[in-house]
Every structure is written in C-alpha cells, then in structure tokens.
Design a protein around this motif. Structure first.
Motif, PDB file in Angstrom:
ATOM      1  N   THR A 207       0.926  -1.122  -0.051  1.00 31.21           N
ATOM      2  CA  THR A 207       0.026  -0.033   0.037  1.00 31.21           C
ATOM      3  C   THR A 207       0.949   1.039  -0.140  1.00 31.21           C
ATOM      4  OG1 THR A 207      -0.142  -0.022   2.266  1.00 31.21           O
ATOM      5  CG2 THR A 207      -1.801  -1.191   1.402  1.00 31.21           C
ATOM      6  N   GLY A 208       0.297   2.356  -0.387  1.00 33.84           N
ATOM      7  CA  GLY A 208       0.892   3.762  -0.016  1.00 33.84           C
ATOM      8  C   GLY A 208       1.911   4.291  -1.282  1.00 33.84           C
TER       9      GLY A 208
ATOM     10  N   LEU B 245       6.636   5.452 -10.299  1.00 32.07           N
ATOM     11  CA  LEU B 245       6.238   5.088  -9.122  1.00 32.07           C
ATOM     12  C   LEU B 245       7.002   5.872  -7.751  1.00 32.07           C
ATOM     13  CD1 LEU B 245       5.774   1.169  -9.791  1.00 32.07           C
ATOM     14  CD2 LEU B 245       3.986   3.326 -10.029  1.00 32.07           C
ATOM     15  N   ASN B 246       6.104   6.025  -6.891  1.00 28.40           N
ATOM     16  CA  ASN B 246       6.630   7.017  -5.658  1.00 28.40           C
ATOM     17  C   ASN B 246       6.271   6.053  -4.682  1.00 28.40           C
ATOM     18  OD1 ASN B 246       7.035   8.392  -3.439  1.00 28.40           O
ATOM     19  ND2 ASN B 246       5.763  10.270  -4.194  1.00 28.40           N
ATOM     20  N   THR B 247       7.438   5.351  -3.977  1.00 29.84           N
ATOM     21  CA  THR B 247       7.366   4.290  -2.840  1.00 29.84           C
ATOM     22  C   THR B 247       7.718   4.968  -1.527  1.00 29.84           C
ATOM     23  OG1 THR B 247       9.708   3.616  -3.214  1.00 29.84           O
ATOM     24  CG2 THR B 247       7.963   2.577  -4.351  1.00 29.84           C
ATOM     25  N   ALA B 248       7.560   6.281  -1.284  1.00 26.77           N
ATOM     26  CA  ALA B 248       7.992   6.824  -0.161  1.00 26.77           C
ATOM     27  C   ALA B 248       7.295   6.619   1.040  1.00 26.77           C
ATOM     28  CB  ALA B 248       8.165   8.408  -0.474  1.00 26.77           C
TER      29      ALA B 248
ATOM     30  N   GLY C 131      10.324  -2.515  -9.269  1.00 28.72           N
ATOM     31  CA  GLY C 131       9.074  -2.132  -9.565  1.00 28.72           C
ATOM     32  C   GLY C 131       8.956  -1.447 -10.568  1.00 28.72           C
ATOM     33  N   THR C 132       7.902  -1.689 -11.677  1.00 23.95           N
ATOM     34  CA  THR C 132       7.639  -0.806 -12.779  1.00 23.95           C
ATOM     35  C   THR C 132       6.031  -0.524 -12.804  1.00 23.95           C
ATOM     36  OG1 THR C 132       7.594  -2.778 -14.158  1.00 23.95           O
ATOM     37  CG2 THR C 132       9.638  -1.845 -13.950  1.00 23.95           C
TER      38      THR C 132
ATOM     39  N   PRO D 238       0.582  -3.603  -5.821  1.00 21.05           N
ATOM     40  CA  PRO D 238      -0.415  -2.452  -5.503  1.00 21.05           C
ATOM     41  C   PRO D 238      -1.471  -2.367  -6.647  1.00 21.05           C
ATOM     42  CG  PRO D 238       1.899  -1.500  -5.361  1.00 21.05           C
ATOM     43  CD  PRO D 238       1.865  -2.853  -5.862  1.00 21.05           C
ATOM     44  N   SER D 239      -2.447  -1.934  -6.415  1.00 16.92           N
ATOM     45  CA  SER D 239      -3.656  -1.715  -7.536  1.00 16.92           C
ATOM     46  C   SER D 239      -4.511  -0.663  -7.160  1.00 16.92           C
ATOM     47  CB  SER D 239      -4.747  -2.949  -7.306  1.00 16.92           C
ATOM     48  OG  SER D 239      -5.304  -2.962  -5.971  1.00 16.92           O
TER      49      SER D 239
END
Length: 372
Positions: free
Chosen positions: A37-38, A54-57, A76-77, A111-112
């Motif tokens: 999530t997030g 993608l922003n994984t912060a 991740g893409t 993530p979705s």
C-alpha cells in the motif's frame, strides 16, 4: 505437548488407536498474503511510452504480522495501458518483491487502483522566417520557409494550417519581433501534443520614401515656399514641408507642370495632420518630386476708350498709349499683343457709356508666365 485425540468426523473410534506420538507426523506452514500500500503513480508529460514512474516513499504492508521485519525489494515498474495523453489513467504495477528477515513468510500482492495523468507535450513549429518589408502602415508580416515539427519517437504528426505573421506595431525598426499564429497539428498522434507556434521570428520594417508635390503661382523666383509643398507617404499620410527654399529648388522660374525639384535646400519635413510619423520615412529626396508653377494673373491698365460720333455701330476705338500691367513681377518683360477691340453695349448716342474690351494678349520673354 498440549495436544490430545478428539472425535472423528467420519465414524472412527479413538479406542482403536494408540496414543498420539510424534513419530511419522507432518505439518505445513504456507506463506501469508501481504499487499503493498501507499505506492502512487507519478503524473508525467507525454513521452510516447507507457512507462509510469512510481513513488514508494510511503510504502506500507497490509497483512504484515506485528514485529516481522520486511522491506521493499525488486524492480517495480508501472505501466499505463496506452501511451496517449489523458487524465487519471489506470496504472498497473509489477516487479516488487520483499526482502528482510521475515520476507520468506509472505507472498506479496502488487499495488492496485493506481492512476496518474499524462499531460500533452509541447511541440514547437520550426523552419519559419519573416521577410523584411518597407513601411506600409500595416502590421502584417510575410512568412517564408516550410513549417515542420519533430515529434517523439515514431509518432505521426505534421503541421497543418496557414501561418500568419504580425509585428506588434507598424512602425519602422530593425529586427522587430514577429508573432505567428494559424498553424495546427494533424496526424495519428497529434492529440498528444500542444502546438507551440514559431518563436524567435524577427524581421525589419525599412523606412519608406516620401513623395514631394507642390504648386505655386508664378512669382518670378526659382525657390519654392514650404507652405506650398506636401510630402505624401503611405496610406494617405501627409506632412507639411517647412522652410522658404532657395534659388536651387527649381531650374527655371517659369510656368511649368510636374517638374522634378533640383534641390531641397532650405526645406525640411514638418508635421503630419493625419497621424503619420516622420520616423517611418527616409529623409526628403528630390527623386519622384513634382512641382507645378501656374500662371499669375495680370490686369491691363491705362487703356482708354475713345469718344466717337454716332455711326450706327457698337465699335469703340481704344487708346493703348499708356498701357500698364498690374501684377507684373518687377523685371519681367511683357508687351501688349493681340487684336484688342472695344464695344459699347448699344449703338445709340449717350454720355459715358460703358465699353467692354476683349482680344488683348501678351508677348515678350515672360508673357507665358501670366494670364492677362
């Protein structure tokens, strides 16, 4: 330890079996599902690809057992379904895994529900120039060159429409900015771009020439009075011409039509009565000038009618011995010519009868400069 045999769900009796033992036992622990999530997808400007950053912060792990140690791993893409520009487009994610002490106990779910916007890219038209022109009181600029664009990748985009160029104002100056409008985009991928009209286009508006025209009544001089001259430019713009001029202005003092001025000595450009700016014109020039000197009116004086005895005619004899020329320019040479005749209004006898005169002309070197 802590375990005992319970009841059977399908008819078995515990009494038929020995007590539970560890020998031959088997137990399986399967990995727990964990959902990332997030993670969010980042908006981008159209680049002809489906890639989404993608922003994984703020990544989180839904389903993680309290106290377990996992962290995000893998490449991740994110991908949009199509490369085309659009708002809130769905982004699918793949490639993330887990690392950490307890990572092996989990099966990660990507993530979705992610969306992001692909904004149109700017695409500038190039290959356009503007032609210099001579001041004509308009802001229109003539464009030259072939309009073209360089789209991203193999995109099919070309330029359509007709470009129109305009100066900010009509006044003469060097390297003036020209704004361009009118071009559009066409092609299968045109919808992914914002067209940017040609920029940095400049051209020069050169100064125009004025045409000098003037008329005066013959005055026996070769100079022209400034008040009788008009300088005409473009679009009906006219200027006064100031100064008294001098003997070099005309080659001849005589009556003449459409003569080119010999010089502009003593003359200068004055003001415009209808909005013209002298800064839009070159200095006065004799080229193309036109000046007319019209004949001066001259009145015959000193001619008298002679008394006569009734002769049944209206004819009156005339005495020209004291003829004079009112309006004659000092120094000019004229003399009386033509067949002057006098006439009474009636043939009848009477005192101080009016006599009308006709037929006299002028001769002499300067006769052509006068209307008698």
């Amino acid at each position: 330890t802590g375990l005992s045999l319970g009841s059977s769900s399908n008819g078995g009796l515990a009494s038929n079996y020995n007590a539970i033992g560890v020998a031959g036992s088997s137990y399986t622990v399967t990995a727990k599902g964990i959902t990332l999530t997030g993670i969010s997808a980042v908006d981008k400007i159209y680049d002809a690809t489906t890639t989404a950053a993608l922003n994984t912060a703020s990544v989180g792990y839904s389903g993680l057992i309290n106290g377990d140690a996992v962290s995000l791993a893998g490449s991740g893409t994110g991908h949009f379904a199509t490369k085309n520009a659009g708002a809130n487009k769905a982004v699918t994610v793949s490639g993330y895994t887990l690392s950490g002490l307890d990572a092996g106990n989990y099966v990660v779910t990507q993530p979705s529900g992610l969306t992001a916007t692909i904004s149109k890219a700017n695409l500038a038209v190039s290959g356009i120039a503007a032609a210099n022109k001579t001041y004509n009181a308009t802001t229109g600029a003539t464009l030259s060159g072939a309009a073209s664009v360089t789209a991203l990748g193999g995109d099919i985009v070309s330029v359509a429409g007709t470009g129109t160029g305009s100066f900010a104002d009509a006044n003469a100056a060097s390297n003036k900015a020209v704004s361009v409008t009118g071009y559009t985009l066409t092609g299968a991928d045109a919808g992914n771009y914002n067209l940017v009209q040609p920029a940095g286009v400049t051209a020069t508006i050169n100064k125009a020439y004025l045409t000098l025209e003037g008329t005066k009544t013959y005055d026996g001089t070769t100079s022209v009075a400034g008040s009788t001259l008009t300088a005409t430019g473009v679009a009906g713009q006219t200027f006064s011409v100031t100064g008294a001029g001098d003997a070099a202005n005309l080659a001849s003092k005589n009556v003449q039509v459409g003569t080119v001025l010999g010089s502009l000595t003593g003359l200068s450009l004055g003001t415009s009565s209808n909005g013209g700016l002298s800064s839009n014109y070159n200095v006065l020039s004799t080229a193309g000038s036109s000046y007319t000197v019209t004949a001066k009116g001259i009145t015959l004086t000193g001619i008298s009618a002679v008394d006569k005895i009734y002769d049944a005619t209206t004819t009156a004899a005339l005495n020209t011995a004291s003829v004079g020329y009112s309006g004659l320019i000092n120094g000019d040479a004229v003399s009386l010519a033509g067949s002057g005749t006098g006439h009474f209004a009636t043939k009848n006898a009477g005192a101080n009868k009016a006599v009308t005169v006709s037929g006299y002309t002028l001769s002499g070197l300067d006769a052509g400069n006068y209307v008698v």
